[in-house]
Design a protein around this motif. Structure first.
Motif, mmCIF file in Angstrom:
data_model
loop_
_atom_site.group_PDB
_atom_site.id
_atom_site.type_symbol
_atom_site.label_atom_id
_atom_site.label_comp_id
_atom_site.label_asym_id
_atom_site.label_seq_id
_atom_site.Cartn_x
_atom_site.Cartn_y
_atom_site.Cartn_z
ATOM 1 N N LYS A 199 -5.274 83.867 -41.858
ATOM 2 C CA LYS A 199 -4.431 83.996 -40.669
ATOM 3 C C LYS A 199 -3.116 84.709 -40.990
ATOM 4 N N GLY A 200 -2.516 84.375 -42.136
ATOM 5 C CA GLY A 200 -1.263 85.020 -42.504
ATOM 6 C C GLY A 200 -1.436 86.514 -42.714
ATOM 7 N N ARG A 201 -2.484 86.891 -43.454
ATOM 8 C CA ARG A 201 -2.741 88.313 -43.684
ATOM 9 C C ARG A 201 -3.048 89.030 -42.372
ATOM 10 N N ARG A 202 -3.821 88.384 -41.514
ATOM 11 C CA ARG A 202 -4.209 88.966 -40.226
ATOM 12 C C ARG A 202 -2.984 89.228 -39.353
ATOM 13 N N ILE A 203 -2.081 88.258 -39.269
ATOM 14 C CA ILE A 203 -0.872 88.429 -38.454
ATOM 15 C C ILE A 203 -0.035 89.594 -38.983
ATOM 16 N N GLY A 204 0.094 89.694 -40.307
ATOM 17 C CA GLY A 204 0.852 90.798 -40.883
ATOM 18 C C GLY A 204 0.274 92.151 -40.513
ATOM 19 N N MET A 205 -1.048 92.285 -40.590
ATOM 20 C CA MET A 205 -1.678 93.571 -40.287
ATOM 21 C C MET A 205 -1.621 93.891 -38.800
ATOM 22 N N ILE A 206 -1.701 92.869 -37.958
ATOM 23 C CA ILE A 206 -1.566 93.094 -36.518
ATOM 24 C C ILE A 206 -0.161 93.590 -36.200
ATOM 25 N N LYS A 207 0.845 93.043 -36.884
ATOM 26 C CA LYS A 207 2.215 93.528 -36.690
ATOM 27 C C LYS A 207 2.316 95.017 -37.010
ATOM 28 N N ALA A 208 1.694 95.417 -38.124
ATOM 29 C CA ALA A 208 1.757 96.822 -38.522
ATOM 30 C C ALA A 208 1.157 97.734 -37.462
ATOM 31 N N LEU A 209 0.090 97.279 -36.820
ATOM 32 C CA LEU A 209 -0.650 98.127 -35.879
ATOM 33 C C LEU A 209 -0.187 97.967 -34.432
ATOM 34 N N THR A 210 0.783 97.072 -34.180
ATOM 35 C CA THR A 210 1.269 96.870 -32.801
ATOM 36 C C THR A 210 2.793 96.915 -32.760
ATOM 37 N N THR A 211 3.444 95.805 -33.068
ATOM 38 C CA THR A 211 4.897 95.746 -32.912
ATOM 39 C C THR A 211 5.643 96.667 -33.878
#
Length: 258
Positions: free
Chosen positions: A20-32
């Motif tokens: 979950k931690g890694r996933r949230i980080g990568m989603i941040k890179a690709l969105t916010t």
């Protein structure tokens, strides 16, 4: 941490938290953080990878030098295709490879620490309950009908806001309002609140992909109509009052690329 300083989750719950931690980080890179991510993926540089960390952070960097590496490596050379395709398609492609890498890391830990069949099945089930990074980035995780209905119903239970902030949902805990005296009205209001909370619970944040929670501030983008946790896009209720038209980071960064 092991003696050598490496972080090694050993239980299903620890591996899932790592995922979950890694996933949230990568989603941040690709969105916010998509503008910063885009700039770091310069096609003129060497093979670059997108890494996600258990701390919910991300990094664009070169692959590990040691062979074999400590962990499975993300897709190499994500930067080379940046200017050769539409930005949305490129981000979606990186998202797909990021999903594959997250599964590889999770099951690497499972294999390393001897997860049995039932543990592997439970881990995959927990992972599968979350929308993929691709679904979050591409918008496939969005549930338009439910989101709009939930937002409409939610706004009807509170004083009507000024027109410029009607899109902002400020969910309140159940039963915070005084209950009217008649019993029939109590039952009707309770049923309405339960229905609204259950329905809005299906809404997913466009940044982190997590579900709606009744005690969190949310805001909707006027362009793509996705809902976001205020904390994910750094918007507070006070700041939202002064925004005439809210654009999420992804919509704000959309422009013609040279």
């Amino acid at each position: 941490m092991d003696a050598d300083g490496q972080y090694n989750p050993r239980t299903v719950e620890e591996v899932f938290r790592d995922f979950k931690g890694r996933r949230i980080g990568m989603i941040k890179a690709l969105t916010t953080d998509v503008e910063e991510f885009y700039q770091q993926c310069d096609p003129e540089k060497e093979n670059l990878c997108l890494y996600g960390f258990p701390t919910e952070q991300w990094e664009v960097n070169l692959p590990a030098e040691e062979v074999p590496p400590e962990l499975p490596e993300p897709a190499l050379g994500i930067n080379f295709a940046r200017d050769g395709m539409q930005e949305k398609d490129w981000l979606s492609l990186v998202a797909v490879h990021s999903d594959a890498w997250l599964l590889a890391v999770a099951f690497y830990f499972g294999a390393r620490f001897g997860f049995e069949k039932n543990d592997r099945k439970r881990l995959f089930s927990m992972i599968n309950d979350l929308p993929t990074i691709f679904e979050v980035v591409s918008g496939a995780a969005k549930k338009p009908v439910k989101e709009k209905t939930a937002a409409s119903n939610l706004s009807s239970t509170k004083p009507k806001p000024s027109p410029k902030v009607q899109r902002v949902a400020e969910p309140q805990p159940k039963f915070t309002k005084p209950m009217p005296a008649p019993k029939d009205d109590d039952d009707e209001e309770e049923g309405s609140l339960d229905e609204e909370e259950d329905e809005h619970g299906d809404t997913l944040c466009g940044a982190c992909g997590e579900n709606y929670a009744s005690d969190e501030f949310w805001i909707c983008c006027d362009i793509c109509e996705k809902w976001f946790h205020g904390k994910c896009v750094k918007i507070t209720p006070a700041r939202a009052e002064h925004i005439k038209q809210y654009k999420c980071p992804a919509c704000s960064n959309k422009r013609a690329r040279p």
